[in-house]
Design an enzyme around this catalytic site. Structure first.
Site, PDB file in Angstrom:
ATOM      1  N   GLY A 194       0.779  -1.228   0.000  1.00  0.00           N
ATOM      2  CA  GLY A 194       0.000   0.000   0.000  1.00  0.00           C
ATOM      3  C   GLY A 194       0.811   1.278   0.000  1.00  0.00           C
ATOM      4  CG  ASP A 195       3.556   4.490   1.607  1.00  0.00           C
ATOM      5  OD1 ASP A 195       3.494   5.143   0.552  1.00  0.00           O
ATOM      6  OD2 ASP A 195       4.119   4.916   2.633  1.00  0.00           O
ATOM      7  CG  LEU A 196       6.797  -1.646  -2.284  1.00  0.00           C
ATOM      8  CD1 LEU A 196       7.239  -2.124  -0.910  1.00  0.00           C
ATOM      9  CD2 LEU A 196       6.526  -2.839  -3.193  1.00  0.00           C
TER      10      LEU A 196
END
Length: 306
Positions: A194-196
């Site tokens: 989700g926030d890579l």
């Protein structure tokens, strides 16, 4: 012990509850260290959580992450790490969500993927794609938030600001509608970090690179490519960094076997969403969000389907 930036961020996001957590933090840290037989080391950069290097009783290095109990961030991170089970991400060693505590595998040597940008951007993008493939596991039985719920942020922005906010209302509306279309047309659903991005992928030894700090959602694999497009340093408006985006899009689509149009569409959605989240603290007359995310959104806009 508590840096000004951590105090400011926690109190801004969690208000009085955050202030109470900060006041109790020394006691919580000491209690968790005692109960889990940890020797406390040096804190990392502190933004919204207290994250510190620790050594377990058997001499194993680890990381202790403390946050506001009940906050979505830790509550969603824990099931994501359990689902990944060390595949492409650091392992979750222990959790006590009532105290807001996670004990994590320490990635060593811990160099960040951002160190390869921009000189070796193609290599960095390929490494990130490899981590994405590792992380794409089926959703667990454990309840995790659905990606489409993030689309509410677009609705809330338009309800609050209409056409008078710091961002183009048309751009926000386009991104919100497109996000729902992409979620509805997904042919596969996986656990998403989700926030890579480049600061959340670290060099390690158990695997060459491991992800940290997942947001933990379930949805279309295409979403995982998005944060990589306007990172690292999203507040650096350097045009040479924005110019890397088209090549990243093509490379990610190729290495992940995804349609280029879908990577473009997701990249546009997340770039706008990033600044919508930033604008949550905006007050009339204040400066608009200042990030490369909006530059990337404008770059990708002409490539969206009519």
């Amino acid at each position: 012990m508590i840096p000004d930036a951590l105090r400011r961020n926690v109190e801004t996001v969690w208000g009085a509850g955050g202030a109470r957590w900060l006041a109790a933090l020394p006691r919580v840290l000491a209690g968790v260290a005692r109960d889990w037989d940890l020797t406390i080391g040096t804190p990392f950069i502190l933004t919204y959580h207290y994250v510190v290097a620790v050594t377990r009783g058997d001499g194993t290095p680890a990381v202790l992450k403390l946050g506001v109990p009940g906050a979505d961030s830790l509550r969603d991170e824990a099931p994501a790490l359990r689902a990944f089970a060390g595949r492409g991400a650091v392992r979750l060693l222990r959790a006590d969500l009532d105290r807001g505590a996670l004990l994590l595998e320490r990635a060593e040597p811990g160099d960040r993927l951002r160190d390869l940008v921009p000189a070796h951007d193609t290599e960095a993008t390929s490494i990130a794609a490899g981590v994405m493939r590792r992380l794409a596991v089926p959703p667990p039985d454990e309840l995790m938030p659905d990606l489409v719920t993030q689309a509410r942020a677009f609705d809330e922005y338009l309800a609050r600001h209409g056409r008078g906010g710091p961002l183009s209302g048309d751009l926000v509306a386009r991104a919100g509608g497109l996000m729902r279309e992409l979620c509805a047309s997904a042919t596969e659903r996986v656990v998403l970090h989700g926030d890579l991005h480049h600061d959340n992928i670290l060099r390690a030894t158990r695997e060459p690179w491991l992800a940290i700090d997942p947001h933990g959602v379930v949805g279309d694999p295409g979403y995982e490519t998005t944060s990589l497009l306007f990172n690292p340093d999203p507040h650096d408006r350097d045009e040479t960094l924005t110019a890397l985006v088209p090549a990243r899009v093509e490379q990610l689509a190729d290495e992940l076997d995804m349609p280029v149009d879908r990577v473009v569409a997701w990249g546009f959605v997340k770039a706008v969403l990033s600044d919508v989240w930033t604008a949550e603290d905006w007050t009339p007359g204040g400066p608009p969000p200042d990030s490369r995310a909006l530059d990337v959104a404008r770059l990708l806009l002409p490539r969206l389907p009519a």
